[in-house]
Structure formats: C-alpha cells, structure tokens
Design a protein around this motif. Structure first.
Motif, mmCIF file in Angstrom:
data_model
loop_
_atom_site.group_PDB
_atom_site.id
_atom_site.type_symbol
_atom_site.label_atom_id
_atom_site.label_comp_id
_atom_site.label_asym_id
_atom_site.label_seq_id
_atom_site.Cartn_x
_atom_site.Cartn_y
_atom_site.Cartn_z
ATOM 1 N N GLY A 117 0.817 -1.215 0.000
ATOM 2 C CA GLY A 117 0.000 0.000 0.000
ATOM 3 C C GLY A 117 0.844 1.255 0.000
ATOM 4 O O GLY A 117 0.540 2.233 -0.702
ATOM 5 N N ALA A 118 1.924 1.239 0.780
ATOM 6 C CA ALA A 118 2.818 2.406 0.847
ATOM 7 C C ALA A 118 3.590 2.616 -0.451
ATOM 8 O O ALA A 118 4.013 3.736 -0.755
ATOM 9 N N LEU A 119 3.759 1.545 -1.238
ATOM 10 C CA LEU A 119 4.404 1.640 -2.550
ATOM 11 C C LEU A 119 3.419 2.081 -3.634
ATOM 12 O O LEU A 119 3.801 2.301 -4.782
ATOM 13 N N GLY A 120 2.151 2.200 -3.257
ATOM 14 C CA GLY A 120 1.128 2.586 -4.230
ATOM 15 C C GLY A 120 0.721 1.462 -5.149
ATOM 16 O O GLY A 120 0.065 1.685 -6.167
ATOM 17 N N LYS A 121 1.095 0.226 -4.817
ATOM 18 C CA LYS A 121 0.747 -0.943 -5.634
ATOM 19 C C LYS A 121 -0.697 -1.352 -5.342
ATOM 20 O O LYS A 121 -1.164 -1.276 -4.203
ATOM 21 N N GLU A 122 -1.406 -1.803 -6.373
ATOM 22 C CA GLU A 122 -2.758 -2.311 -6.136
ATOM 23 C C GLU A 122 -2.676 -3.485 -5.168
ATOM 24 O O GLU A 122 -1.939 -4.454 -5.396
ATOM 25 N N THR A 123 -3.448 -3.398 -4.086
ATOM 26 C CA THR A 123 -3.339 -4.353 -2.984
ATOM 27 C C THR A 123 -4.729 -4.765 -2.530
ATOM 28 O O THR A 123 -5.593 -3.915 -2.302
ATOM 29 N N TRP A 124 -4.939 -6.079 -2.410
ATOM 30 C CA TRP A 124 -6.176 -6.592 -1.833
ATOM 31 C C TRP A 124 -5.831 -7.215 -0.484
ATOM 32 O O TRP A 124 -5.067 -8.186 -0.415
ATOM 33 N N THR A 125 -6.376 -6.636 0.568
ATOM 34 C CA THR A 125 -6.091 -7.120 1.920
ATOM 35 C C THR A 125 -7.284 -7.899 2.444
ATOM 36 O O THR A 125 -8.422 -7.410 2.424
ATOM 37 N N LEU A 126 -7.032 -9.109 2.905
ATOM 38 C CA LEU A 126 -8.073 -10.032 3.349
ATOM 39 C C LEU A 126 -8.171 -9.964 4.870
ATOM 40 O O LEU A 126 -7.192 -10.226 5.577
ATOM 41 N N LEU A 127 -9.366 -9.629 5.351
ATOM 42 C CA LEU A 127 -9.520 -9.304 6.767
ATOM 43 C C LEU A 127 -10.437 -10.275 7.500
ATOM 44 O O LEU A 127 -11.463 -10.723 6.967
ATOM 45 N N THR A 128 -10.081 -10.539 8.739
ATOM 46 C CA THR A 128 -10.923 -11.309 9.631
ATOM 47 C C THR A 128 -12.168 -10.509 9.998
ATOM 48 O O THR A 128 -12.234 -9.302 9.776
#
Length: 460
Positions: free
Chosen positions: A400-411
């Motif tokens: 996220g800090a690199l500005g890359k597309e990121t999908w974060t999977l959350l509990t």
C-alpha cells in the motif's frame, strides 16, 4: 496457634501480610492451620486458593475458591478471583460467567476494575465493540492508572474511527506492565515544538507493517520545520529500504536496550506522530505512494516474471508471535485456490517456517521466499508484480505504501486501522479490503477474490 493466643481474624491478617510480601509458603501454612480448626472458613479457602494461583497451581486454586463460593455465594470478590483463575487457564466461558456474577453482586468490589477489563477484552473479541468500550471505561474509572485498560480502549476507539481520542490512549503503550519501549531518554519527547534547525530522533516500533504505515509522517515533519534534521532508528531488516527516504538525514540500527549514540534535540516514536499532527479520519496524510525503492533493486528481479501473464503476489499468514495471528492468518489450503485462476501466475511472498511445509512443485504458485533477504528485496519484487493479495501483514502495508494495487483479506473483527466496514482503506488509496462475513470463514473471502480476479482477466 490456639484461639487463646491469636484470633482467627488476626491470623488471617498475618497470612495476608505474608502473601502481599511474596511469602506464599508462610501464608499457606497459616491458612491451612485455620482450615484445620474451621474447614468451612471461606476467607481461608479463598486466600489459600489465591496462593495456589500465585504459585502456578491453578486447578487447586479453582477447587479451593469454588468451595468457598459453594459456602458463601454472595461474596463478589470470590467470584471475581475465580474468574481470574479460569481466565489464566483459558476457560473463557467460566471466566466471563464469574466476572459477571461478581459485578452483579457488587459493581465496585475490590478488584472490579480487573473484571471490567477482562469483560472488555471478551466483548471486543466477539465484536460487541460498544460493550467492550463501556467495560474499559468502567475499569479506568475504578483504577485511573491502569495502563492496559487505556491501551485496549485505544484499540476499540480507533476501530470505531474515533482517532483523536484513540491515539491519545495509544500513548499508554509506554506505561504498560511490559512497555513497548522501556528506555529512558535524557532529551525531551517531541510534542509539536518548533524543530527549525533542530535534530529529532524518530524511533520505529512494533511490527514492520506499523512502520510502513506511519513513515508517511516524516514528510510532514520536514514540510513544517525549516532545516530540521531527521535521525531514524530502525530494525536491521528495514535499514536498506528506509535509506531511500529523502526525508531521513541519518539512519541507525535499533538496539532495544540502548539509546543510539547520535546527537539529537528531541525524540519521538513513529506511532506517536498521529497525536502530534492531530490525525482524524478526514486528514490522514499521503494516502498514495510514499515509499520508493532503488531502481537497481527493482530491475534485479524483473526477469523472474512472465510479462504475458497477470502476476500476483500472495501472503496467507503473519508473524505467529503476533497476539491476533490465529485470527488474521489463514491456511495455505484456502489461498492456494488462487493458483487455479486461468491467465494469472501466482508468486508466494510468504516468509518463515510455514513455507517449508508447502509443496510448490506444480508451479501453480512459485515460491520467492529465498529471494527476499530483507524488506528492500520484498519491495523490489512487489514493484514487479501487478497485484498483491495478502492477509493483514507487513507485506500488505508495504504494498500500500508503494502505491501498488493491494487486496487485503480481513478477519471478521479486523485490526483497528481498517475500521469495521467498507471496501476502501482510509490509509492507502491503492488498497481494497475483502472482509469475512462470519468469523473464521476464509472460503467465502477467497471465492469473492477469485470472482474479482476473473473480471480482471476478462477485461485485460
């Protein structure tokens, strides 16, 4: 000891004095002597139970305190301490039952602060966040200096988006029984004073992901203070990556037991900066790319990837030592399904012992763990990928800090920084959130991710 020589109440007080001083064997002798004369003495049963708890004999402690409760079930502190012992052996159901019983008998009994605190933890864990907050408030009202309650209240307030209150409570991490940094600095802590022509030591803390998230504040320090010098203290695995920050004038490796031998006027911990800058939901700084990677490091890894495919990096587990890791991490069997999506190539960015348990021989998922010597390497690899899919780990924050597309999977009940609902992450513009609908249900999350990946491939 005879009744002529000393009364039962006097003997109990002597036992209590010994117990308070850590003389558990001396206290035990006295309590047992009382019980020989009066086997039904509830105070002696309860206190001997506490001695057993304090000396690591929890099962015996439960037996003794339960006997006291069976004789006198209307004494709040008996139930409260029984709840504490049950909590120590991980019997949550009985622990909560006893705490609630104690508070129903007397909401202000001696030790009620501990019962409210434990109820706060329980309600937070099951997602009843407002009840958790209510119990932490009651704990703090009874024990004003209880740092652990402030700290846990901070996590609840932040999860609710009450950032200004939450970040103030977050400062209690330094006053906990096990403080996040116990070093004593001779120079003053920075609280927003003028830093023009001054040097400030900024200290990284907690996990790598926390540091990636909060490094954005260094730019604010530089912008607001003319000719300010920033000295950064960080862990060894972060050194090479953080050297790329233009805002950092000097960088030193962290030794948690020593203050770095550098000259500075003020110091601050990285996660104290939101307080200084008055961070709230509406003014979070630098949501786009603010970490850069040396171009040579990026180029070093470019030949690893098939340019004709959509390349994604995955991480399915965090640091097993992290308190909530059992909830935030998933099993490889769940995430490996992504390797079956046509038109993509999956690369594992997972590190640690868990990688050794995985068979990557079918090449649906390619293991890159040996390529990542530190976080600079990890960042270089991320820059070569099209998408990062990760549970809540340092890699998702770095991406996220690199500005890359990121999908974060959350509990179901996520870490505070993701709030309780929504697909958008307020800290990173390039991050999308995929949330569990039910606690522990990663299968439906992965199904959703596969469907979204399918849409990307169709539209390429």
């Amino acid at each position: 000891m005879t009744e002529k020589e000393i009364s039962i109440n006097e003997a109990l007080q002597i036992g209590i004095d010994k117990q308070n001083k850590g003389d558990f064997s001396g206290a035990e002798i006295i309590y047992k002597a009382i019980l020989e004369k009066i086997p039904q003495n509830t105070d002696a049963l309860h206190l001997l139970g506490l001695v057993k708890y304090q000396t690591g004999e929890s099962k015996k402690a439960i037996e003794l305190i339960e006997k006291a409760v069976s004789i006198r079930g209307d004494i709040a502190i008996f139930h409260g301490n029984l709840g504490m012992v049950y909590d120590s052996i991980g019997d949550e159901e009985k622990s909560i039952r006893e705490f609630e019983r104690a508070l129903s008998l007397n909401p202000n009994y001696e030790g009620a602060w501990r019962a409210y605190y434990n109820l706060g933890i329980y309600y937070s864990s099951i997602g009843e966040i407002e009840k958790a907050l209510e119990n932490y408030n009651k704990s703090i009202n009874l024990k004003k200096d209880f740092a652990e309650a402030y700290w846990n209240r901070a996590l609840v307030l932040l999860l609710l988006g009450k950032y200004e209150e939450g970040f103030n409570d977050y400062e209690y991490r330094f006053k906990k029984e096990k403080p996040s940094d116990s070093r004593v600095f001779e120079k003053p802590k920075w609280n927003g004073e003028d830093l023009n022509d001054k040097k400030i030591l900024v200290i990284t803390e907690q996990g790598a992901g926390d540091n990636f998230q909060f490094m954005r504040y260094l730019k604010l320090i530089k912008e607001k203070h003319e000719n300010c010098k920033i000295l950064l203290e960080c862990q060894k695995e972060l050194l090479n990556l953080f050297k790329s920050f233009d805002e950092i004038d000097e960088i030193v490796e962290k030794d948690k037991n020593k203050i770095p031998n550098v000259d500075f006027d003020y110091y601050t911990h990285l996660m104290s900066l939101p307080v200084v800058f008055g961070t709230n939901l509406d003014n979070i700084p630098l949501k786009n790319k603010y970490i850069n990677v040396n171009k040579k490091v990026v180029k070093k890894f470019e030949n690893l990837f098939d340019k004709n495919k959509f390349n994604i990096g995955i991480v399915w587990a965090g640091n097993p030592k992290q308190e909530n890791d059992k909830n935030r991490s998933m099993k490889f069997e769940n995430i490996k399904e992504l390797g079956k999506v046509e038109g993509i190539q999956v690369y594992s960015l997972q590190k640690g012992e868990i990688v050794k348990e995985i068979d990557f021989s079918n090449k649906e998922i390619i293991d890159l763990s040996e390529k990542m010597k530190d976080y600079e390497d990890t960042a270089g690899i991320i820059e070569n990928l099209d998408l990062i899919i990760s549970v809540d780990t340092s890699v998702s924050h770095l991406s996220g800090a690199l500005g890359k597309e990121t999908w974060t999977l959350l509990t179901k009940i996520p870490d505070w920084r993701y709030l309780l609902e929504g697909e958008k992450c307020i800290w990173y513009d390039s991050m999308r959130l995929f949330r569990q609908k039910e606690k522990g249900d990663w299968k439906s999350v992965i199904k959703n991710v596969k469907e979204e990946l399918g849409k990307i491939i169709v539209n390429r």
